[in-house]
Design a protein around this motif. Structure first.
Motif, PDB file in Angstrom:
ATOM      1  N   THR A 234      37.713 -12.647   0.495  1.00  0.00           N
ATOM      2  CA  THR A 234      37.698 -13.845  -0.343  1.00  0.00           C
ATOM      3  C   THR A 234      38.124 -13.522  -1.761  1.00  0.00           C
ATOM      4  N   TYR A 386      46.899 -16.351   2.499  1.00  0.00           N
ATOM      5  CA  TYR A 386      46.120 -17.516   2.913  1.00  0.00           C
ATOM      6  C   TYR A 386      47.054 -18.658   3.286  1.00  0.00           C
ATOM      7  N   LYS A 426      41.708 -20.087   4.349  1.00  0.00           N
ATOM      8  CA  LYS A 426      42.113 -18.702   4.116  1.00  0.00           C
ATOM      9  C   LYS A 426      42.553 -17.995   5.398  1.00  0.00           C
TER      10      LYS A 426
END
Length: 429
Positions: A234, A386, A426
């Motif tokens: 992330t 992503y 993502k």
């Protein structure tokens, strides 16, 4: 005389929606041989990758074959292409993207060719002919979703003339690398010119326009050593190091030390640096090469922003895609292999600072900054692959600009960034 056909941007809509590229070719199993290939690229790519010369050379070597160059506005236009491709049609046989990572959005529905399933990586374009880990910028797992062209990285372009005037050079005539972002601010402040209390020349321009998220990625990687949270997946800008950078950026923007002219014109910093009117520019370091005709080879320098010598920066290439819906895939692959991967890349590197991706062409490039830039590229990282990267780029830019102009405070800005990224898709597949 042969004419290279470049269609205007306004023609894109009709091309995209018409599905007019119904020529028979390799993509649909027909036996008829393809005679035309359409290449869609942004205007700067056609210019800086010398695509017109690629077309002329290819058409001269392949009588009866034609290549049409089509301009599209920016990465946001790619969604129009995807809509058409998902319906099994394509008006484009090759698409060149600004930053290869944005191409992953087409993987989920098998909208683009996996080059590993073709015979592209043979002969002059075998995988071991590509320099270093270049192909990693355009692959995901076992899928080679695009072909790289033009190696670049973000860092500080500098004009030594201004540093000499301000007494900021080392004893050996080099520019010192700043140790932290307070150093960057201090250097920029010393290079800023004011008349009557008004800034007439900022010390530095930072790319805060459409490529603002690329800038943030470059700086985050340099100062923090990673782009990601502890999960390793992330993207985050909520680190102590990056928060400090944001505060320094705001201070510099408020004082005019860091220009905000890229808000309105993404090329403002590049144009001013290339014209010899700007001491420092944080953007692709290809601009050192671009500025050489104006500022002189001896005055252009790459200055390593804080942390980049150890942690790298944002490394990238443009990405060459082939839609699976193209009916001219065989000819498209031939054009990429014979023209786009040709020794024309040497001239592109020399004039525009976009390093060749094939070792033989890289070695033929004779430029004093070549190895410095490549050493930075080698330790730099690609943008997160992503599916929603393009949306993150658009929304992130807007939020940064609102923060820098005082429309939101630091906590609101960073929290908003994190929430936007957390909510983005993502998963590239």
């Amino acid at each position: 005389m042969k004419r290279t056909k470049i269609l205007a941007i306004a023609a894109i809509a009709s091309l995209t929606l018409s599905g007019c590229a119904a020529q028979e070719g390799a993509g649909d199993g027909d036996v008829a041989e393809s005679t035309n290939v359409t290449v869609a690229a942004q205007a700067w790519m056609i210019d800086k990758f010398n695509m017109s010369a690629m077309v002329d050379t290819f058409e001269a070597d392949n009588p009866g074959k034609t290549v049409t160059l089509v301009e599209y506005a920016d990465n946001q236009a790619l969604s129009n292409f995807a809509l058409q491709w998902s319906q099994g049609e394509s008006s484009q046989d090759i698409v060149v993207t600004d930053g290869a990572s944005v191409g992953v959005q087409f993987l989920a529905r098998d909208l683009i060719v996996d080059f590993n399933t073709t015979d592209f990586f043979s002969g002059s374009t075998a995988k071991d002919r590509f320099i270093g880990e270049t192909l990693a910028f355009t692959s995901l797992g076992d899928v080679q979703f695009s072909i790289p062209i033009g190696l670049e990285t973000y860092n500080i372009n500098a004009n030594k003339t201004f540093f000499a005037e301000a007494g900021l050079l080392n004893a050996d005539g080099t520019i010192p690398n700043p140790t932290d972002w307070n150093d960057v601010y201090d250097m920029a402040a010393a290079l800023t010119v004011r008349e009557g209390g008004a800034v007439t020349r900022p010390g530095m321009t930072i790319q805060w326009g459409p490529n603002a998220v690329s800038t943030m990625i470059a700086v985050q990687q340099a100062v923090s050593g990673t782009l990601y949270k502890s999960d390793g997946e992330t993207l985050t800008f909520d680190t102590p190091e990056m928060r400090e950078v944001f505060e320094i950026w705001k201070k510099g923007a408020d004082e005019g030390v860091f220009s905000i002219d890229t808000f309105a014109n993404k090329d403002a910093g590049r144009s001013n640096f290339n014209a010899g009117n700007l001491p420092m520019l944080l953007q692709s370091v290809s601009h050192v090469a671009e500025a050489t005709p104006t500022i002189g080879l001896e005055n252009g320098a790459v200055v390593a922003m804080p942390g980049s010598l150890e942690n790298g920066s944002y490394g990238f290439t443009a990405g060459i895609l082939v839609p699976t819906a193209s009916t001219n895939q065989a000819l498209a692959l031939q054009f990429i292999k014979d023209a786009m991967m040709s020794d024309l890349q040497v001239g592109v590197g020399d004039q525009w600072g976009k390093l060749p991706v094939l070792t033989e062409h890289f070695d033929a490039l004779d430029a004093p900054w070549r190895d410095t830039v490549y050493d930075l590229v080698k330790i730099s990282v690609a943008a997160p692959m992503y599916r929603d990267l393009a949306r993150i780029q658009v929304d992130g830019k807007q939020m940064l600009q609102e923060y820098l102009t005082g429309a939101m405070d630091l906590n609101t800005f960073v929290d908003g960034l994190e929430a936007m990224i957390d909510g983005a898709d993502k998963n590239p597949l």
